[in-house]
Design a protein around this motif. Structure first.
Motif, mmCIF file in Angstrom:
data_model
loop_
_atom_site.group_PDB
_atom_site.id
_atom_site.type_symbol
_atom_site.label_atom_id
_atom_site.label_comp_id
_atom_site.label_asym_id
_atom_site.label_seq_id
_atom_site.Cartn_x
_atom_site.Cartn_y
_atom_site.Cartn_z
ATOM 1 N N THR A 177 33.595 44.295 46.082
ATOM 2 C CA THR A 177 34.530 43.740 44.940
ATOM 3 C C THR A 177 33.679 42.381 44.171
ATOM 4 O OG1 THR A 177 35.378 41.895 46.255
ATOM 5 C CG2 THR A 177 36.627 44.244 46.183
ATOM 6 N N ARG A 181 32.788 40.297 47.783
ATOM 7 C CA ARG A 181 33.299 40.814 49.424
ATOM 8 C C ARG A 181 33.150 42.143 49.500
ATOM 9 N NH1 ARG A 181 39.613 39.519 49.625
ATOM 10 N NH2 ARG A 181 39.554 39.971 47.342
ATOM 11 N N LEU A 183 35.239 45.220 51.407
ATOM 12 C CA LEU A 183 36.539 45.618 51.930
ATOM 13 C C LEU A 183 36.506 47.056 52.388
ATOM 14 C CD1 LEU A 183 38.716 43.790 49.314
ATOM 15 C CD2 LEU A 183 37.802 42.968 51.538
ATOM 16 N N HIS A 190 44.638 47.175 52.617
ATOM 17 C CA HIS A 190 44.384 46.951 51.248
ATOM 18 C C HIS A 190 45.030 48.073 50.568
ATOM 19 C CE1 HIS A 190 42.155 43.157 51.550
ATOM 20 N NE2 HIS A 190 41.391 44.073 52.473
ATOM 21 N N LEU A 193 44.893 48.673 46.944
ATOM 22 C CA LEU A 193 43.410 49.226 46.488
ATOM 23 C C LEU A 193 42.993 50.382 46.427
ATOM 24 C CD1 LEU A 193 40.867 48.197 44.943
ATOM 25 C CD2 LEU A 193 40.081 47.296 47.379
ATOM 26 N N PHE A 204 37.678 48.701 39.603
ATOM 27 C CA PHE A 204 38.065 47.843 41.061
ATOM 28 C C PHE A 204 36.965 47.394 41.748
ATOM 29 C CE2 PHE A 204 41.213 50.825 39.458
ATOM 30 C CZ PHE A 204 42.180 49.838 38.910
ATOM 31 N N GLY A 205 35.746 47.733 41.685
ATOM 32 C CA GLY A 205 34.777 47.568 42.535
ATOM 33 C C GLY A 205 33.584 48.817 42.542
ATOM 34 N N LYS A 448 44.052 45.560 39.138
ATOM 35 C CA LYS A 448 42.914 44.997 38.274
ATOM 36 C C LYS A 448 42.914 43.466 38.574
ATOM 37 C CE LYS A 448 39.459 45.356 35.616
ATOM 38 N NZ LYS A 448 38.025 46.040 35.878
ATOM 39 N N ARG A 450 44.453 41.540 40.521
ATOM 40 C CA ARG A 450 44.117 40.708 41.880
ATOM 41 C C ARG A 450 42.683 41.062 42.627
ATOM 42 N NH1 ARG A 450 48.550 43.922 45.083
ATOM 43 N NH2 ARG A 450 49.340 45.011 43.110
ATOM 44 N N TYR A 451 42.060 42.151 41.892
ATOM 45 C CA TYR A 451 40.703 42.255 42.605
ATOM 46 C C TYR A 451 39.774 42.211 41.284
ATOM 47 C CZ TYR A 451 42.839 44.280 46.550
ATOM 48 O OH TYR A 451 43.635 44.433 47.699
ATOM 49 N N ASP A 452 39.782 42.071 40.294
ATOM 50 C CA ASP A 452 38.865 41.790 39.262
ATOM 51 C C ASP A 452 39.396 41.148 38.167
ATOM 52 O OD1 ASP A 452 36.276 41.938 37.725
ATOM 53 O OD2 ASP A 452 36.661 43.961 37.200
#
Length: 467
Positions: A177, A181, A183, A190, A193, A204-205, A448, A450-452
């Motif tokens: 991410t 992290r 994940l 998750h 995600l 998102f990663g 998005k 929340r994660y980026d």
């Protein structure tokens, strides 16, 4: 290349680069590296970009190092799996490319019929590893398509009607991410995600490992059926393909016939309706499923036989060669006569002999998954339509070739609705919204956020984080 060295010296210092080199197990490729010019290239030869550095990652740790370096130095970050991005989003000028091509390990568990796959593996890689076990996964129809980008966009492949999208057979994803992290996203971990990664693209990663559920597929009935190019043949295909036996997946190209050995010489270069077929199941059932296609018109030529699934990639080998390209694509339930006539007229007035109009019948297992179960939402449509212009010489007039695609798409688009993110060119924000209905887009934007939240992963068909 001079301007790349200037960018590097202005934005970075030798100490930072040396530290990154020491931290990674893979390769760090800079503009003065003899491998650089090859490493920066993608399949689309009209995309000519010069990254400041390329991290050819050996493992997930290297991927995280590349992410953190781009974030700390405020550099654009591109991710390359197979390099097939139509708009060249797997590279960038003056930024960081995380190249996943070395991360191509595949581990098959034949008892559980699962595969642990790294994102740099290709469709042909996985097919070749799974074939000895009588197993397969529906992935991209071209051998060199990287599984990283293909999977995150959805994955419409050779078994889409029999076994659904690639993401419909995805059990878990390991993902690096934006905050460094690593994940694991699945139905149990998750889950938000995991939902977004199944069709939401690279927003998102960076996926570093996939776990897939494989399907029992050994020998398929596969090959090519070449029919005359007429409105009646196309209409017959469009009516039948989405309703055929679910074991039958087809990809039909209106195109100039290449000089294939089983095609009469006088047909070489002539316009025809070339139907590639892949049937999962007993060969006699597959032959029966093909009869309505053969009945549309007297075939010009045919080569259909039982064969190992990996051999299907021989029929799309041309797509693996570097080329210039332009594409417009979308979903539809039917094409009216005026749209078919426009397609036939355009194919008689091509700017490149390699231009095609591709039609795919959908339905089957794809349509049985609820539309909101994944970020890939257009499951109820019967057809997928793509207008593709291809040229081999990067010096050719790209604007002319792109105009041919745009003009024909303007004639076809009123019959279409929605599109597939993996077939988007550099089409702008409006077309991204065509890929994702409003409710899907809002849900993706929330994930998005929340994660980026800073939109580090923006070199893609981008979904900005929800404010």
């Amino acid at each position: 290349m001079v301007r790349v060295h200037v960018v590097t010296r202005e934005r970075l210092n030798s100490g930072a680069i040396a530290t990154l080199r020491d931290r990674i197990f893979g390769d760090l490729i800079l503009p003065d590296d003899p491998r650089y010019d090859t490493a920066r290239r993608v399949v689309n030869v009209t995309v000519d970009r010069y990254p400041a550095l390329i991290v050819r990652a050996a493992d997930a740790y290297d991927v995280i190092q590349g992410i953190e370096f781009a974030r700390e130095h405020d550099l654009p970050l591109a991710v390359r799996s197979g390099g097939h991005s139509a708009s060249g989003l797997s590279t960038t000028d003056g930024g960081v490319v995380v190249d996943l091509s070395r991360m191509n390990a595949i581990d098959i568990d034949p008892e559980r019929a699962t595969a642990q796959v790294q994102p740099g593996a290709t469709s042909a890689d996985l097919a070749g590893h799974a074939q000895p076990h009588g197993l397969a996964l529906s992935t991209g129809d071209s051998a060199t398509v990287g599984l990283g980008g293909l999977t995150l966009g959805g994955g419409i492949g050779w078994f889409v009607r029999a076994h659904g999208l690639t993401i419909d057979n995805l059990r878990a994803v390991e993902v690096a991410t934006a905050d460094g992290r690593l994940l694991t996203a699945s139905a149990d971990e998750h889950a938000d995600l995991f939902w977004a990664l199944r069709g939401g693209g690279g927003n998102f990663g960076i996926a570093t490992r996939f776990e897939f559920q494989l399907r029992p597929v050994g020998t398929v009935l596969g090959g090519v059926l070449i029919l005359p190019a007429s409105r009646e043949v196309i209409e017959g295909y469009l009516a039948y393909a989405p309703q055929a036996d679910e074991g039958l997946t087809t990809i039909a190209d209106l195109m100039r016939v290449p000089p294939l050995p089983f095609v009469p010489e006088e047909q070489h270069g002539e316009l025809a309706f070339v139907v590639m077929v892949c049937f999962v199941g007993p060969a006699d059932e597959g032959q029966r499923a093909l009869e309505p296609l053969r009945a549309l018109a007297t075939p010009i030529a045919e080569m259909v036989a039982p064969l190992p699934y990996p051999e299907m990639f021989a029929f799309t080998e041309a797509g693996t060669v570097p080329h210039g390209g332009s594409i417009r694509a979308g979903f539809a339930d039917t094409l009216p006569p005026d749209a078919i006539d426009a397609i036939l007229d355009a194919m008689e007035n091509q700017t490149s002999p390699l231009g095609i109009v591709q039609l795919r019948g959908l339905g089957g297992a794809l349509a049985r998954v609820p539309a909101d179960a994944t970020a890939f939402a257009h499951r109820d449509r019967a057809l997928f339509v793509a207008i593709v212009n291809v040229w081999m010489d990067p010096a050719e007039d790209a604007a002319m070739h792109r105009a041919w695609v745009t003009n024909l798409w303007d004639a076809v688009w009123p019959a279409a609705s929605g599109t597939y993110v993996n077939f988007l060119d550099d089409d702008g924000e409006e077309r991204i919204h065509d890929a994702y209905p409003d409710a899907t887009f809002r849900r993706l934007a929330d994930v998005k956020r929340r994660y980026d939240p800073d939109n580090l992963f923006r070199l893609n068909q981008n979904i900005p984080p929800m404010p």
